[in-house]
Write a protein that holds these residues in place. Structure first.
Motif, PDB file in Angstrom:
ATOM      1  N   ILE A 256      -4.321   4.263 -11.275  1.00  0.00           N
ATOM      2  CA  ILE A 256      -4.091   2.815 -11.246  1.00  0.00           C
ATOM      3  C   ILE A 256      -3.367   2.422  -9.962  1.00  0.00           C
ATOM      4  O   ILE A 256      -3.706   1.431  -9.312  1.00  0.00           O
ATOM      5  N   CYS A 257      -2.375   3.226  -9.577  1.00  0.00           N
ATOM      6  CA  CYS A 257      -1.658   2.952  -8.329  1.00  0.00           C
ATOM      7  C   CYS A 257      -2.586   3.074  -7.121  1.00  0.00           C
ATOM      8  O   CYS A 257      -2.508   2.274  -6.186  1.00  0.00           O
ATOM      9  N   LEU A 258      -3.466   4.075  -7.148  1.00  0.00           N
ATOM     10  CA  LEU A 258      -4.396   4.245  -6.030  1.00  0.00           C
ATOM     11  C   LEU A 258      -5.413   3.109  -5.983  1.00  0.00           C
ATOM     12  O   LEU A 258      -5.888   2.741  -4.896  1.00  0.00           O
TER      13      LEU A 258
ATOM     14  N   ALA B  23      -3.549   0.510  -4.160  1.00  0.00           N
ATOM     15  CA  ALA B  23      -3.489   0.889  -2.748  1.00  0.00           C
ATOM     16  C   ALA B  23      -4.840   0.685  -2.071  1.00  0.00           C
ATOM     17  O   ALA B  23      -4.915   0.236  -0.919  1.00  0.00           O
ATOM     18  N   GLY B  24      -5.929   1.007  -2.788  1.00  0.00           N
ATOM     19  CA  GLY B  24      -7.256   0.807  -2.226  1.00  0.00           C
ATOM     20  C   GLY B  24      -7.557  -0.657  -1.942  1.00  0.00           C
ATOM     21  O   GLY B  24      -8.154  -0.989  -0.909  1.00  0.00           O
TER      22      GLY B  24
ATOM     23  N   ALA C 131       2.142  -6.769  -9.577  1.00  0.00           N
ATOM     24  CA  ALA C 131       1.499  -5.513  -9.965  1.00  0.00           C
ATOM     25  C   ALA C 131       2.466  -4.338  -9.839  1.00  0.00           C
ATOM     26  O   ALA C 131       2.572  -3.500 -10.754  1.00  0.00           O
ATOM     27  N   LEU C 132       3.183  -4.243  -8.719  1.00  0.00           N
ATOM     28  CA  LEU C 132       4.126  -3.141  -8.525  1.00  0.00           C
ATOM     29  C   LEU C 132       5.267  -3.195  -9.543  1.00  0.00           C
ATOM     30  O   LEU C 132       5.699  -2.166 -10.069  1.00  0.00           O
TER      31      LEU C 132
ATOM     32  N   MET D 292       0.831  -1.204   0.000  1.00  0.00           N
ATOM     33  CA  MET D 292       0.000   0.000   0.000  1.00  0.00           C
ATOM     34  C   MET D 292       0.870   1.260   0.000  1.00  0.00           C
ATOM     35  O   MET D 292       0.634   2.200  -0.771  1.00  0.00           O
ATOM     36  N   ILE D 293       1.885   1.268   0.866  1.00  0.00           N
ATOM     37  CA  ILE D 293       2.762   2.444   0.957  1.00  0.00           C
ATOM     38  C   ILE D 293       3.509   2.659  -0.356  1.00  0.00           C
ATOM     39  O   ILE D 293       3.617   3.793  -0.854  1.00  0.00           O
ATOM     40  N   SER D 294       4.009   1.592  -0.957  1.00  0.00           N
ATOM     41  CA  SER D 294       4.716   1.713  -2.231  1.00  0.00           C
ATOM     42  C   SER D 294       3.780   2.195  -3.334  1.00  0.00           C
ATOM     43  O   SER D 294       4.180   2.988  -4.198  1.00  0.00           O
ATOM     44  N   SER D 295       2.536   1.730  -3.325  1.00  0.00           N
ATOM     45  CA  SER D 295       1.563   2.148  -4.338  1.00  0.00           C
ATOM     46  C   SER D 295       1.270   3.634  -4.233  1.00  0.00           C
ATOM     47  O   SER D 295       1.211   4.346  -5.248  1.00  0.00           O
ATOM     48  N   VAL D 296       1.077   4.111  -3.013  1.00  0.00           N
ATOM     49  CA  VAL D 296       0.821   5.534  -2.812  1.00  0.00           C
ATOM     50  C   VAL D 296       2.045   6.353  -3.262  1.00  0.00           C
ATOM     51  O   VAL D 296       1.908   7.421  -3.868  1.00  0.00           O
ATOM     52  N   GLY D 297       3.247   5.857  -2.968  1.00  0.00           N
ATOM     53  CA  GLY D 297       4.463   6.545  -3.405  1.00  0.00           C
ATOM     54  C   GLY D 297       4.551   6.639  -4.916  1.00  0.00           C
ATOM     55  O   GLY D 297       4.884   7.701  -5.471  1.00  0.00           O
ATOM     56  N   LEU D 298       4.235   5.536  -5.622  1.00  0.00           N
ATOM     57  CA  LEU D 298       4.247   5.568  -7.081  1.00  0.00           C
ATOM     58  C   LEU D 298       3.178   6.518  -7.620  1.00  0.00           C
ATOM     59  O   LEU D 298       3.399   7.212  -8.617  1.00  0.00           O
TER      60      LEU D 298
END
Length: 582
Positions: A159-161, A164-165, A193-194, A138-144
């Protein structure tokens, strides 16, 4: 269902289906985004990417479900991950380049395989604690998402959010105490995914940003994976030498980062929060460097040095200890000695060749310093061969570096500096290029060469000394009487060079009759006091043994024996003699 065994932290049977839900949630969000909320979507992660990702991630989903339900061997699981990655690569039709190099079809496939499999397995290995893997993802997704917003592609950020969601929704049931687990299905999907998002939408960045990208995306999982490979590889070699059953690289253990924090006394949810905070720091630094670009390069060096120090000080205890055991057992093997005669020159050649290219890239602000293979070979020859020749003439390749002294390293450093000076003269003479960029390249080349050439020859001393200081449990605490030459010989011979002493002895320090030496450091150990302080030192440092390395008067010896008998301390005498042979 996950049935607890001796490795598991949880104690009750728990469902493993959470990964399927995260998969469904993310893909439903993407479908809705492309077809209903943003039909005219713009960005790198367009509907073509999503369709390719959906098909390939579905393959990985099946692999994860089979592993969660029936179990799979590590090799078969790796093959399934590779199949999903190749499908994504072929269907998406994307070609990748790194630092301006076009890898072509097959080179691009190899690069994508290494990148994706590394991140997928990093998240798979870190998934050993309630809420840890999904929280880090989640943290990495928000960062991206923040990176893409900064670059002006809000579609990719959406898409990243969405990812994260999916993690946030799942964390509601996965945080301690967990009601459901990701399983291999979920942990592999999050890593996949990341890895895919970062590859397809990463774009170009500065040299340091590109190098730091894997740690920005999956910093903690990657560090944990590298440490696991390191310690398991060493244990496998040690087991083979001792004739014990081999330790498999993929064999699980209870020495991951979260296990170590649990051993420090932290509770599960505290461990997860600590690792969340560290991952936020990594992502925050990544955002800073992407925003600041080249202006942040100098600060990056400082942060890297600080990070290495903190890793060695607080994280790498087990890995460095196992490495010290391996080095200690390799010292007296002729085959290892012969190998080093080839290893050092070969390493120096490869390292300095890399340093020429790296220094050129930095000096030219990310541009390629070579114009084709021929030009690259010529420049490497001009820069590297004078340094190698200087090293050869300094006889550094016939030294036994584990027994080296400061003078040897000083000679090594001077040889590199002299060689770099000759290289600079040749480059100016033969190419006519003596501008500021070339001079900056010289300074960087000299710096990188010194770091590599000296650094590769010091791990034995550094690791052994570090282990001697930091691994004091289950050892005999030894106090040395006499801080003179013989005391130093004991420290070097019995403490640093013998694996038996490494495993069993902790030298606390010296006592010496010379009052001027009090609280000074001799041979790396503190002079704690005189014989009159012996009684106090015994209680303070829990002394188990005293080593006499110098002459002692009868009265002092009597006092020493009396205190030793009172505290049940063992007295030993160590001498170094020169004996004539007739």
């Amino acid at each position: 269902m996950d049935v607890p065994d001796e490795r598991c932290i949880h104690k009750k049977i728990t469902p493993l289906g959470g990964g399927v839900i995260v998969f469904i949630g993310f893909n439903v969000a993407c479908y809705s985004l492309y077809h209903y909320f943003w039909p005219d979507f713009t960005g790198h992660l367009d509907i073509g990417w999503w369709q390719a990702f959906f098909i390939s991630s579905a393959i990985l989903l099946i692999v994860g479900l089979v592993d969660d339900i029936a179990g799979m061997s590590p090799l078969n699981k790796l093959a399934g991950q590779a199949l999903a990655t190749v499908c994504l690569y072929l269907i998406s039709g994307h070609q990748f380049n790194l630092l301006g190099f076009d890898f072509g079809f097959w080179g691009g496939m190899v690069f994508v395989l290494i990148w994706t499999l590394g991140i997928v397995n990093a998240f798979n290995l870190i998934d050993g604690l309630d809420g840890l893997c999904s929280g880090l993802a989640m943290i990495s997704s928000v960062g991206l998402a923040a990176v893409f917003m900064f670059r002006g592609v809000p579609g990719d950020a959406m898409i990243c959010l969405a990812l994260a969601g999916g993690c946030v929704g799942f964390l509601r049931y996965n945080f301690f105490p967990a009601k459901v687990f990701l399983g291999d299905t979920g942990s592999m999907f999050l890593g996949f995914a990341l890895a895919s998002i970062s590859l397809h939408a990463g774009g170009k960045g500065s040299f340091f940003v590109i190098l730091a990208a894997p740690f920005f995306i999956a910093g903690i999982p990657i560090i944990d994976t590298l440490l696991a490979i390191w310690r398991r590889s060493i244990r496998k070699v040690l087991a083979h030498r001792d004739g014990n059953p081999g330790v498999k690289i993929m064999q699980p253990d209870k020495e991951h980062l979260h296990h170590r924090l649990l051993d420090y006394g932290l509770k599960q949810h505290h461990v997860a929060l600590v690792l969340y905070a560290v991952n936020m720091l990594i992502v925050g630094l990544g955002l800073f460097f992407i925003i600041a670009q080249e202006a942040a390069n100098g600060l990056l060096f400082i942060i890297l040095i600080t990070a290495v120090y903190l890793l060695v000080k607080y994280v790498l205890q087990i890995e460095l200890w196992e490495t010290s055991r391996l080095l200690a057992r390799s010292n007296d093997k002729p085959r290892i000695t012969r190998f080093k005669l080839i290893f050092y020159p070969l390493f120096d050649l490869l390292w300095m060749s890399l340093s020429v290219w790296l220094a050129g890239v930095i000096a030219l602000s990310g541009q390629q310093p070579f114009h084709g293979i021929g030009d690259g070979a010529f420049q490497v020859f001009l820069w590297v061969m004078p340094v190698l020749s200087s090293l050869l003439m300094s006889k550094v390749y016939i030294k036994i570096w584990r027994n080296s002294v400061f003078r040897d390293y000083l000679s090594l450093m001077l040889a590199v500096l002299v060689g770099c000076s000759i290289s600079w003269a040749l480059v100016c003479l033969l190419t006519g290029n003596a501008g500021i960029a070339t001079f900056n390249q010289l300074l960087l080349f000299c710096l990188f060469s010194l770091i590599g050439v000296i650094g590769i020859r010091t791990p034995h001393q550094v690791i052994r000394e570090w282990c001697a200081v930091n691994h004091r449990h289950n050892k005999r605490n030894v106090l040395i009487y006499g801080a003179g030459t013989h005391g130093g010989l004991y420290v070097r011979e019995r403490h640093l060079n013998h694996s038996v002493e490494l495993d069993s002895v902790n030298v606390v320090g010296f006592i010496d009759d010379n009052s001027l030496l009090r609280q000074k450091y001799v041979y790396g150990k503190a002079v704690l006091g005189q014989l009159s302080d012996f009684n106090e030192l015994v209680s303070k440092h829990h002394i188990d043994e005293v080593i006499l390395t110098t002459a002692i008067s009868t009265d002092n010896l009597s006092k020493l024996k009396q205190i030793a008998e009172q505290h049940k301390i063992k007295l030993m005498e160590w001498r170094a003699y020169t004996v004539g042979v007739h």
